[in-house]
Design an enzyme around this catalytic site. Structure first.
Site, PDB file in Angstrom:
ATOM      1  N   ARG A 105       0.861  -1.185   0.000  1.00 55.41           N
ATOM      2  CA  ARG A 105       0.000   0.000   0.000  1.00 55.41           C
ATOM      3  C   ARG A 105       0.898   1.235   0.000  1.00 55.41           C
ATOM      4  O   ARG A 105       1.840   1.340   0.780  1.00 55.41           O
ATOM      5  CB  ARG A 105      -0.909   0.016   1.225  1.00 55.41           C
ATOM      6  N   SER A 106       0.568   2.189  -0.847  1.00 52.34           N
ATOM      7  CA  SER A 106       1.358   3.409  -0.999  1.00 52.34           C
ATOM      8  C   SER A 106       1.509   4.162   0.319  1.00 52.34           C
ATOM      9  O   SER A 106       2.582   4.682   0.625  1.00 52.34           O
ATOM     10  CB  SER A 106       0.707   4.297  -2.059  1.00 52.34           C
ATOM     11  N   SER A 107       0.447   4.215   1.099  1.00 52.98           N
ATOM     12  CA  SER A 107       0.498   4.957   2.367  1.00 52.98           C
ATOM     13  C   SER A 107       1.543   4.388   3.312  1.00 52.98           C
ATOM     14  O   SER A 107       2.167   5.131   4.075  1.00 52.98           O
ATOM     15  CB  SER A 107      -0.878   4.949   3.043  1.00 52.98           C
ATOM     16  N   ARG A 110       5.280   4.931   1.782  1.00 55.79           N
ATOM     17  CA  ARG A 110       5.783   6.295   2.002  1.00 55.79           C
ATOM     18  C   ARG A 110       6.368   6.487   3.389  1.00 55.79           C
ATOM     19  O   ARG A 110       7.027   7.487   3.665  1.00 55.79           O
ATOM     20  CB  ARG A 110       4.665   7.305   1.750  1.00 55.79           C
ATOM     21  N   GLU A 133       6.119 -10.487   4.079  1.00 55.09           N
ATOM     22  CA  GLU A 133       7.545 -10.293   4.358  1.00 55.09           C
ATOM     23  C   GLU A 133       7.744  -8.814   4.652  1.00 55.09           C
ATOM     24  O   GLU A 133       8.057  -8.035   3.761  1.00 55.09           O
ATOM     25  CB  GLU A 133       8.361 -10.743   3.151  1.00 55.09           C
ATOM     26  N   TYR A 166      -1.561 -24.995  -7.925  1.00 58.69           N
ATOM     27  CA  TYR A 166      -0.581 -24.971  -6.835  1.00 58.69           C
ATOM     28  C   TYR A 166      -0.879 -26.006  -5.751  1.00 58.69           C
ATOM     29  O   TYR A 166       0.002 -26.728  -5.313  1.00 58.69           O
ATOM     30  CB  TYR A 166      -0.511 -23.567  -6.214  1.00 58.69           C
ATOM     31  N   GLN A 177      -1.472 -22.916   4.339  1.00 57.43           N
ATOM     32  CA  GLN A 177      -0.874 -22.330   5.544  1.00 57.43           C
ATOM     33  C   GLN A 177      -1.898 -21.469   6.264  1.00 57.43           C
ATOM     34  O   GLN A 177      -2.755 -20.854   5.649  1.00 57.43           O
ATOM     35  CB  GLN A 177       0.388 -21.547   5.203  1.00 57.43           C
TER      36      GLN A 177
END
Length: 192
Positions: A105-107, A110, A133, A166, A177
């Site tokens: 997410r850009s927020s 930043r 991660e 998969y 998982q």
């Protein structure tokens, strides 16, 4: 082709994309993505116990990474330069002809918070909770709260269903998982 919000809703309706619990579409649905929320469990490296990680050796998960459970009302502090594993609250299940990409997410970006180092691709037939991660590239600690929107998933239609989804691959290591899973690199075929 990346799915639009309309297509995402249609794919959810017919069961080609399953998200549990059902997302709050007003706050989580974007124009071409769905935000997922941060879960309560983190895995933190116990870097003082080992001088290195041997990729050919079987890694003892309980020794290499310590599990930290954070209650909803508390926060997890991401220190500068720190790398930890976390998980989404939502479980994702994909049809055999749909793939997904986990995006930051850009927020948060930043502020220096990354949510995936390399593992952003979710193969057709994926099922499970996504491991994040997390890294703090910034110079200041950042508090992360369970339940906050942490990442977004985009979805793409494949030209045909995968021959071996998969969840059916003999060498899949992470299907199903239910929390942040540590590396299972030693189970790769070249080390078997």
């Amino acid at each position: 082709m990346v799915l639009s919000d309309r297509d995402i809703l249609e794919y959810m309706k017919v069961g080609k994309i399953k998200i549990t619990p059902t997302p709050d579409l007003e706050t989580q649905l974007g124009s071409c993505s769905i935000d997922f929320r941060l879960g309560n469990t983190f895995r933190v490296f116990e870097h003082s116990k080992y001088p290195y990680i041997d990729l050919r050796g079987e890694i003892d998960v309980n020794d290499l990474m310590r599990r930290v459970d954070v209650p909803d009302e508390d926060a997890f502090t991401m220190q500068p330069g720190e790398f930890v594993l976390a998980a989404t609250r939502e479980t994702l299940e994909l049809a055999d002809d749909v793939m997904a990409r986990l995006e930051g997410r850009s927020s948060l970006g930043r502020l220096g918070i990354i949510v995936h180092s390399t593992a952003g691709l979710f193969d057709p037939g994926w099922t499970g909770i996504a491991t994040l991660e997390l890294g703090n590239l910034g110079r200041m600690p950042v508090l992360l709260y369970p339940g906050m929107r942490i990442c977004a998933f985009t979805f793409e239609q494949l030209s045909s269903p995968a021959k071996v989804p998969y969840r059916q691959k003999p060498a899949n290591k992470y299907a199903g998982q239910n929390g942040p899973e540590t590396s299972r690199f030693a189970k790769d075929i070249e080390f078997s």
